[in-house]
Design a protein around this motif. Structure first.
Motif, PDB file in Angstrom:
ATOM      1  N   UNK A 137       1.862   9.670 -21.143  1.00  0.00           N
ATOM      2  CA  UNK A 137       1.306   8.464 -20.525  1.00  0.00           C
ATOM      3  C   UNK A 137       1.912   8.243 -19.152  1.00  0.00           C
ATOM      4  N   UNK A 138       2.010   9.309 -18.399  1.00  0.00           N
ATOM      5  CA  UNK A 138       2.755   9.261 -17.151  1.00  0.00           C
ATOM      6  C   UNK A 138       2.003   8.515 -16.055  1.00  0.00           C
ATOM      7  N   UNK A 139       2.786   7.932 -15.187  1.00  0.00           N
ATOM      8  CA  UNK A 139       2.298   7.305 -13.968  1.00  0.00           C
ATOM      9  C   UNK A 139       2.978   8.024 -12.815  1.00  0.00           C
ATOM     10  N   UNK A 140       2.218   8.529 -11.885  1.00  0.00           N
ATOM     11  CA  UNK A 140       2.869   9.095 -10.707  1.00  0.00           C
ATOM     12  C   UNK A 140       3.382   7.957  -9.839  1.00  0.00           C
ATOM     13  N   UNK A 141       4.340   8.254  -8.989  1.00  0.00           N
ATOM     14  CA  UNK A 141       4.847   7.234  -8.080  1.00  0.00           C
ATOM     15  C   UNK A 141       3.722   6.706  -7.176  1.00  0.00           C
ATOM     16  N   UNK A 142       2.831   7.588  -6.750  1.00  0.00           N
ATOM     17  CA  UNK A 142       1.714   7.161  -5.894  1.00  0.00           C
ATOM     18  C   UNK A 142       0.821   6.161  -6.621  1.00  0.00           C
ATOM     19  N   UNK A 143       0.535   6.430  -7.906  1.00  0.00           N
ATOM     20  CA  UNK A 143      -0.295   5.505  -8.697  1.00  0.00           C
ATOM     21  C   UNK A 143       0.426   4.183  -8.928  1.00  0.00           C
ATOM     22  N   UNK A 144       1.719   4.270  -9.195  1.00  0.00           N
ATOM     23  CA  UNK A 144       2.514   3.062  -9.412  1.00  0.00           C
ATOM     24  C   UNK A 144       2.503   2.165  -8.171  1.00  0.00           C
ATOM     25  N   UNK A 145       2.725   2.768  -7.026  1.00  0.00           N
ATOM     26  CA  UNK A 145       2.785   1.984  -5.795  1.00  0.00           C
ATOM     27  C   UNK A 145       1.408   1.486  -5.357  1.00  0.00           C
ATOM     28  N   UNK A 146       0.367   2.253  -5.628  1.00  0.00           N
ATOM     29  CA  UNK A 146      -0.995   1.813  -5.335  1.00  0.00           C
ATOM     30  C   UNK A 146      -1.332   0.567  -6.167  1.00  0.00           C
ATOM     31  N   UNK A 147      -1.055   0.639  -7.466  1.00  0.00           N
ATOM     32  CA  UNK A 147      -1.318  -0.511  -8.330  1.00  0.00           C
ATOM     33  C   UNK A 147      -0.475  -1.712  -7.942  1.00  0.00           C
ATOM     34  N   UNK A 148       0.782  -1.459  -7.616  1.00  0.00           N
ATOM     35  CA  UNK A 148       1.681  -2.545  -7.208  1.00  0.00           C
ATOM     36  C   UNK A 148       1.168  -3.252  -5.968  1.00  0.00           C
ATOM     37  N   UNK A 149       0.722  -2.481  -4.979  1.00  0.00           N
ATOM     38  CA  UNK A 149       0.247  -3.088  -3.723  1.00  0.00           C
ATOM     39  C   UNK A 149      -0.986  -3.956  -3.956  1.00  0.00           C
ATOM     40  N   UNK A 150      -1.807  -3.590  -4.926  1.00  0.00           N
ATOM     41  CA  UNK A 150      -3.019  -4.363  -5.230  1.00  0.00           C
ATOM     42  C   UNK A 150      -2.707  -5.648  -5.991  1.00  0.00           C
ATOM     43  N   UNK A 151      -1.618  -5.642  -6.757  1.00  0.00           N
ATOM     44  CA  UNK A 151      -1.274  -6.787  -7.608  1.00  0.00           C
ATOM     45  C   UNK A 151      -0.255  -7.727  -6.970  1.00  0.00           C
ATOM     46  N   UNK A 152       0.325  -7.327  -5.841  1.00  0.00           N
ATOM     47  CA  UNK A 152       1.395  -8.099  -5.222  1.00  0.00           C
ATOM     48  C   UNK A 152       0.833  -9.140  -4.251  1.00  0.00           C
TER      49      UNK A 152
END
Length: 238
Positions: A137-152
């Protein structure tokens, strides 16, 4: 690693259902993440046992503390730990992936925290059970930061703990999302050992970065004053 409950000063972490056990990394991030007075809502991405969210509930008056967790066992464990705490009315866990959550939720968060699994990067510390636990169930760092930027939120910040070897790459990926490092603390086991982890807090505001180092121990089981000061509100034996 032990399945026994981990007792903190103001809450207990049950960890018998999941391989995501309480570890120093999660405690470091929960204690280190800066929460200013304007923070109304917090999101923990990849709750594990709910540890970081519970630490934030203990140390702040934030009204909304949400978490997301994809792994079934870890999700159930987090819900149990939230419900058994003194702050159950402020804590909620969603059973979803970050991608699903980002697509469905319109809310923005003033603080986002995450202790991401290490095997998603080039730093493959496969000896760590906690990393292996979420292998499918991995999240790449790029996916993590993309999602974070959208939710922040515009005024919000986000905090992470990652292997030090990944720091430069992670900061570059964050900049692609217009997230800039405001605080960096590099962590090592002792004063004379190599830096092992990086604590990073970003925002959409570009300013000079506060950089520091933290050594955990002077020698085995003898902790530095800086580490004690950081975690003493949480650990029973500090």
């Amino acid at each position: 690693m032990s399945n026994k409950p981990f007792q903190f000063k103001e809450f207990t972490i049950q960890q018998d259902k999941t391989a995501m056990k309480v570890g120093t990394d999660g405690v470091l991030l929960g204690a280190w993440a800066e929460i200013n007075s304007k923070v109304f809502s917090v999101l923990d991405i990849g709750a594990g046992t709910g540890l970081i969210a519970l630490m934030i509930a203990q140390k702040s008056n934030v009204e909304v503390i949400d978490a997301i967790e994809l792994n079934n066992d870890a999700y159930e464990q987090t819900v149990e730990n939230f419900e058994n705490s003194d702050w159950g009315d402020r804590l909620f866990c969603y059973h979803a992936s970050l991608q699903e959550f980002t697509d469905e939720i319109e809310d923005k968060y003033d603080l986002i925290v995450s202790n991401p699994p290490f095997y998603t990067s080039t730093y493959k510390d496969l000896s760590e059970e906690r990393a292996m636990a979420r292998h499918t169930e991995s999240l790449t760092y790029a996916e993590l930061l993309d999602g974070t930027s959208k939710l922040l939120s515009e005024i919000g910040s986000c905090a992470f703990i990652i292997p030090f070897l990944e720091e430069e790459n992670f900061i570059e990926l964050a900049k692609q999302q217009k997230l800039f490092p405001n605080r960096i603390t590099r962590v090592k086991g002792t004063e004379n050992s190599l830096i092992k982890r990086s604590l990073l807090q970003f925002s959409f505001t570009q300013k000079s970065t506060e950089i520091s180092e933290l050594a955990i121990e002077i020698e085995r089981h003898q902790y530095t004053s800086a580490y004690i000061k950081l975690v003493e509100d949480f650990y029973l034996k500090m």
